[in-house]
Design a protein around this motif. Structure first.
Motif, mmCIF file in Angstrom:
data_model
loop_
_atom_site.group_PDB
_atom_site.id
_atom_site.type_symbol
_atom_site.label_atom_id
_atom_site.label_comp_id
_atom_site.label_asym_id
_atom_site.label_seq_id
_atom_site.Cartn_x
_atom_site.Cartn_y
_atom_site.Cartn_z
ATOM 1 N N ILE A 79 34.368 31.180 55.109
ATOM 2 C CA ILE A 79 34.702 32.755 54.508
ATOM 3 C C ILE A 79 36.080 32.923 54.119
ATOM 4 O O ILE A 79 36.125 33.701 53.065
ATOM 5 C CB ILE A 79 34.705 33.708 55.718
ATOM 6 C CG1 ILE A 79 32.849 33.765 56.047
ATOM 7 C CG2 ILE A 79 34.706 35.057 55.507
ATOM 8 C CD1 ILE A 79 32.689 34.261 57.444
ATOM 9 N N LEU A 80 36.936 32.402 54.727
ATOM 10 C CA LEU A 80 38.449 32.399 54.044
ATOM 11 C C LEU A 80 38.687 31.592 52.830
ATOM 12 O O LEU A 80 39.409 32.408 52.039
ATOM 13 C CB LEU A 80 39.457 31.702 55.357
ATOM 14 C CG LEU A 80 39.446 32.594 56.394
ATOM 15 C CD1 LEU A 80 40.519 31.719 57.517
ATOM 16 C CD2 LEU A 80 39.955 33.776 56.457
ATOM 17 N N ILE A 81 37.940 30.741 52.783
ATOM 18 C CA ILE A 81 38.279 29.822 51.319
ATOM 19 C C ILE A 81 37.398 30.680 50.182
ATOM 20 O O ILE A 81 38.023 31.018 49.132
ATOM 21 C CB ILE A 81 37.644 28.579 51.220
ATOM 22 C CG1 ILE A 81 38.327 27.529 52.416
ATOM 23 C CG2 ILE A 81 37.512 27.771 50.004
ATOM 24 C CD1 ILE A 81 37.694 26.395 52.552
ATOM 25 N N VAL A 82 36.283 31.315 50.517
ATOM 26 C CA VAL A 82 35.605 31.929 49.492
ATOM 27 C C VAL A 82 36.482 33.307 49.062
ATOM 28 O O VAL A 82 36.683 33.520 48.019
ATOM 29 C CB VAL A 82 34.199 32.464 49.855
ATOM 30 C CG1 VAL A 82 33.783 33.544 48.892
ATOM 31 C CG2 VAL A 82 33.397 31.064 49.869
ATOM 32 N N SER A 83 36.916 34.060 50.122
ATOM 33 C CA SER A 83 37.698 35.023 50.078
ATOM 34 C C SER A 83 39.133 34.849 49.212
ATOM 35 O O SER A 83 39.443 35.655 48.240
ATOM 36 C CB SER A 83 38.325 35.980 51.340
ATOM 37 O OG SER A 83 38.888 35.170 52.060
ATOM 38 N N ALA A 84 39.682 33.788 49.655
ATOM 39 C CA ALA A 84 40.748 33.262 48.642
ATOM 40 C C ALA A 84 40.720 32.948 47.241
ATOM 41 O O ALA A 84 41.571 33.323 46.354
ATOM 42 C CB ALA A 84 41.584 32.131 49.249
ATOM 43 N N MET A 85 39.431 32.446 47.011
ATOM 44 C CA MET A 85 38.995 32.143 45.700
ATOM 45 C C MET A 85 38.792 33.420 44.806
ATOM 46 O O MET A 85 39.371 33.448 43.740
ATOM 47 C CB MET A 85 37.851 31.080 45.703
ATOM 48 C CG MET A 85 37.294 30.922 44.321
ATOM 49 S SD MET A 85 35.626 29.714 44.587
ATOM 50 C CE MET A 85 34.373 31.212 45.404
ATOM 51 N N ILE A 86 38.121 34.159 45.369
ATOM 52 C CA ILE A 86 37.990 35.467 44.624
ATOM 53 C C ILE A 86 39.368 36.257 44.532
ATOM 54 O O ILE A 86 39.627 36.741 43.441
ATOM 55 C CB ILE A 86 37.017 36.465 45.477
ATOM 56 C CG1 ILE A 86 35.609 35.720 45.671
ATOM 57 C CG2 ILE A 86 36.824 37.827 44.791
ATOM 58 C CD1 ILE A 86 34.629 36.421 46.579
ATOM 59 N N GLY A 87 40.008 36.448 45.404
ATOM 60 C CA GLY A 87 41.490 36.702 45.422
ATOM 61 C C GLY A 87 42.241 36.196 44.330
ATOM 62 O O GLY A 87 43.093 37.070 43.657
ATOM 63 N N ALA A 88 42.369 34.953 44.198
ATOM 64 C CA ALA A 88 43.064 34.149 43.194
ATOM 65 C C ALA A 88 42.747 34.448 41.788
ATOM 66 O O ALA A 88 43.780 34.786 40.902
ATOM 67 C CB ALA A 88 42.926 32.605 43.461
ATOM 68 N N ALA A 89 41.431 34.702 41.708
ATOM 69 C CA ALA A 89 40.802 34.677 40.302
ATOM 70 C C ALA A 89 41.214 36.325 39.894
ATOM 71 O O ALA A 89 41.721 36.407 38.798
ATOM 72 C CB ALA A 89 39.337 34.586 39.899
ATOM 73 N N LEU A 90 41.024 37.242 40.787
ATOM 74 C CA LEU A 90 41.364 38.671 40.417
ATOM 75 C C LEU A 90 42.967 38.934 40.181
ATOM 76 O O LEU A 90 43.285 39.621 39.350
ATOM 77 C CB LEU A 90 40.807 39.622 41.308
ATOM 78 C CG LEU A 90 39.292 39.932 41.489
ATOM 79 C CD1 LEU A 90 38.912 40.713 42.563
ATOM 80 C CD2 LEU A 90 38.925 40.336 40.192
ATOM 81 N N GLY A 91 43.542 38.337 41.266
ATOM 82 C CA GLY A 91 45.171 38.490 41.161
ATOM 83 C C GLY A 91 45.614 38.036 39.982
ATOM 84 O O GLY A 91 46.417 38.458 39.286
ATOM 85 N N GLY A 92 45.004 36.819 39.332
ATOM 86 C CA GLY A 92 45.617 36.172 38.196
ATOM 87 C C GLY A 92 45.481 37.298 37.142
ATOM 88 O O GLY A 92 46.389 37.430 35.922
ATOM 89 N N PHE A 93 44.421 37.684 36.707
ATOM 90 C CA PHE A 93 44.131 38.970 35.920
ATOM 91 C C PHE A 93 45.355 40.003 35.899
ATOM 92 O O PHE A 93 45.524 40.443 34.772
ATOM 93 C CB PHE A 93 42.636 39.349 35.981
ATOM 94 C CG PHE A 93 42.447 40.674 35.318
ATOM 95 C CD1 PHE A 93 41.900 40.438 33.854
ATOM 96 C CD2 PHE A 93 42.199 42.094 35.606
ATOM 97 C CE1 PHE A 93 41.732 41.585 32.992
ATOM 98 C CE2 PHE A 93 42.124 42.970 34.830
ATOM 99 C CZ PHE A 93 41.700 42.618 33.405
ATOM 100 N N PHE A 94 45.268 40.701 37.016
ATOM 101 C CA PHE A 94 46.253 41.722 37.365
ATOM 102 C C PHE A 94 47.832 41.222 37.088
ATOM 103 O O PHE A 94 48.789 42.118 36.696
ATOM 104 C CB PHE A 94 46.185 42.119 38.801
ATOM 105 C CG PHE A 94 44.983 43.287 38.798
ATOM 106 C CD1 PHE A 94 44.941 44.290 38.206
ATOM 107 C CD2 PHE A 94 43.932 42.767 39.633
ATOM 108 C CE1 PHE A 94 43.957 45.114 38.199
ATOM 109 C CE2 PHE A 94 42.627 43.599 39.452
ATOM 110 C CZ PHE A 94 42.662 44.756 39.148
ATOM 111 N N ASP A 95 47.921 39.860 37.230
ATOM 112 C CA ASP A 95 49.339 39.133 37.110
ATOM 113 C C ASP A 95 49.603 39.493 35.663
ATOM 114 O O ASP A 95 50.929 39.939 35.197
ATOM 115 C CB ASP A 95 49.324 37.749 37.384
ATOM 116 C CG ASP A 95 50.609 37.030 37.365
ATOM 117 O OD1 ASP A 95 51.201 37.177 36.493
ATOM 118 O OD2 ASP A 95 50.980 36.298 38.207
ATOM 119 N N ASP A 96 48.774 39.295 34.927
ATOM 120 C CA ASP A 96 49.302 39.372 33.334
ATOM 121 C C ASP A 96 49.392 40.804 32.836
ATOM 122 O O ASP A 96 49.920 41.240 31.931
ATOM 123 C CB ASP A 96 48.032 38.647 32.281
ATOM 124 C CG ASP A 96 48.221 37.146 32.491
ATOM 125 O OD1 ASP A 96 49.483 36.776 32.498
ATOM 126 O OD2 ASP A 96 47.342 36.557 32.214
#
Length: 412
Positions: free
Chosen positions: A213-230
C-alpha cells in the motif's frame, strides 16, 4: 567525463554483494563479518549508482520538464520495487509456518525451509533483477563524452567545492533541510510498521500488504508531484508535501488500540480476523498511506530542485553532496525514536520525534530560494543568500506540531 564506466563498475560490485547474501545461513556465525561486508559493499555501490544516474538527468532532460521526468522516474522506480516485492512474496518465498506464499499458493521453487533458503533467495534475486534492468540504461541512455580532466575536477575540485559550500548559502540550506526531512521520513517508514504491529498484531502477511500500500501510494504521489513541480516549482511542492507529512504523521500517532484521532473510542481489533478489519486499523493505514503519498514527490522534487540549483559544470559533485545529505545523519531520528521509547515506555511518544525533524526541515525549506517553475536557477540564485522566513506560516506549523505533541503527552 563519462559516467557509464563508473555505473558499470559500481553495478558489478553491487550485484556481487547482493548475490553473496545467499550464504547467510542460520547459525553460520563464522560468516557473519563476510555477510555484513557483502551488504555494506552493495549499499555503498547502490548510493554511488544513484549519484551518477541522478547527475545524468540535466544532460538528457529538457530543463522545463525536470519535475515531470524526475517524478516519473521515481514512480517507475516504485513500480519496479512493487513488482519485485510481489514476485518474491507472492510467487517465490513461502511462509516459514505454512509453506504458502502471500497468494496462498505453493512457491514456484522448491526451497529448504530449515536453512531459510526462501529468505536467502532475496539477495540473489535482487542481484539478477538489477542486472537485467540496468541494461537499458547502459545500452540506450546517452552519456557525455570523455576528455582531458577539466579544471576543478577530481579530488582538488571536491575540496574546492566543500570549501566554497558555506558561501553557497542557498544550496547549503537546501541540503540541511533535506537532511532533516529525509531523516524524519526514514524514521516513520522504519517504525510505522512496527507501531502497527504492536497495535493490531500484524504478522508477515499483513506487513507485506502494508508495504505494498505504501509503495503504490508513493508511486502515485511521485507521478502527480512531478507534474505540479513543473507548474508551481519544486520548492512549493516540497513545502506542501511537508505540511501534508506533518498532518499525516499526527494522524498516525492519533491511533492506539482503542482510539482514533486521540479521543474517539473504537473497538479493539479481534486477533485473527484479517487485515483492515477494524476501524482503528483502517484509520491508521489511511494516514500512513498519506505519508507514503507525499514521500514520492518529496523524493522526486528534491532531485529536480538539486538539478536546477547545482552549477552545471559540477552537477555530479553536487549530487554526491545531495546523496550525502540524505544518509549522513540518517541514524539520528531512529536513535531518537529508540531512546524516547525506551525512556518513556511509549512507542507513540518515541515516534513523535519525527514531527520535530519534519518541522525543522519545513522551516529550513522556507529559507531556500527556489528557481522559477520549470526553469534553472541563474548564477545569482545558485549562490543567493537564504530567502527570508515566512514567520506567520512557520508559527502556524509550530503551533500545530506543539499541540499534537501536547496531546500525545496527555494521552499516554
Amino acid at each position: 567525463g563519462r559516467r557509464k564506466p563508473w555505473i558499470i563498475l559500481s553495478s558489478l560490485f553491487f550485484v556481487a554483494g547482493m548475490a553473496s547474501l545467499w550464504i547467510a545461513e542460520p547459525g553460520a556465525t563464522d560468516r557473519l563479518w563476510l555477510i555484513l561486508l557483502a551488504y555494506a559493499v552493495a549499499a555503498v555501490c547502490a548510493e554511488l549508482n544513484t549519484v551518477f544516474v541522478n547527475s545524468m538527468m540535466p544532460g538528457i532532460v529538457p530543463e522545463s520538464q525536470f519535475g515531470r521526468y524526475s517524478g516519473m522516474s521515481s514512480a517507475i522506480g516504485y513500480l519496479g520495487g512493487l513488482i519485485a516485492l510481489v514476485t518474491v512474496i507472492g510467487l517465490l518465498v513461502g511462509n516459514v509456518t505454512t509453506g504458502r506464499t502471500l497468494f496462498g499458493t505453493e512457491p514456484l521453487l522448491t526451497l529448504d525451509a530449515a536453512s531459510r533458503q526462501g529468505d536467502r533467495l532475496v539477495g540473489p534475486f535482487a542481484a539478477l533483477w538489477f542486472a537485467i534492468f540496468v541494461l537499458p540504461l547502459l545500452l540506450f541512455t546517452p552519456d557525455r563524452q570523455s576528455g582531458p580532466p577539466r579544471p576543478g575536477s577530481g579530488w582538488s575540485g571536491l575540496k574546492a567545492t566543500l570549501r566554497e559550500l558555506p558561501k553557497q548559502r542557498n544550496i547549503l540550506t537546501f541540503l540541511i533541510a533535506r537532511m532533516l526531512y529525509v531523516d524524519g521520513l526514514g524514521a516513520i517508514f522504519a517504525f510505522g510498521g512496527i507501531y502497527g504491529s504492536a497495535l493490531f498484531g500484524w504478522q508477515a502477511s499483513e506487513l507485506g500488504m502494508f508495504g505494498i500500500i505504501l509503495i503504490v501510494s508513493a508511486m502515485i504521489g511521485a507521478a502527480l508531484g512531478g507534474f505540479f513541480d513543473d507548474k508551481i516549482g519544486a520548492r512549493a511542492v516540497i513545502l506542501i508535501s511537508l505540511v501534508l507529512a506533518l498532518f499525516a504523521t499526527v494522524g498516525v500517532l492519533s491511533v492506539d488500540k482503542t482510539h482514533v484521532l486521540f479521543s474517539t473510542v473504537v473497538p479493539e481489533k479481534v486477533p485473527g480476523i484479517g487485515f483492515l478489519s477494524s476501524m482503528g486499523e483502517r484509520v491508521f493505514v489511511a494516514f500512513a498511506t498519506l505519508v507514503g503519498f507525499v514521500a514520492g514527490p518529496l523524493n522526486a522534487s528534491s532531485r529536480s530542485l538539486m538539478a536546477r540549483l547545482a552549477p552545471p559544470d559540477r552537477v555530479t559533485q553536487f549530487f554526491g553532496l545531495f546523496a550525502f545529505s540524505g544518509k549522513a545523519t540518517s541514524f539520528i531520528a531512529p536513535l531518537g525514536v529508540a531512546m524516547i521509547t525506551a525512556g518513556t515506555g511509549s512507542q507513540r511518544l518515541g515516534i513523535g520525534i519525527v514531527l520535530v525533524f519534519l518541522l525543522a526541515g519545513f522551516i529550513m525549506m522556507l529559507r531556500v530560494h527556489g528557481p522559477r517553475a520549470g526553469g534553472l536557477a541563474d548564477a545569482s540564485a545558485i549562490a543567493a543568500p537564504s530567502a527570508p522566513v515566512d514567520w506567520k506560516g512557520t508559527l502556524v506549523v509550530i503551533v500545530l506540531a506543539a499541540s499534537a505533541l501536547a496531546v500525545l503527552l496527555g494521552s499516554r
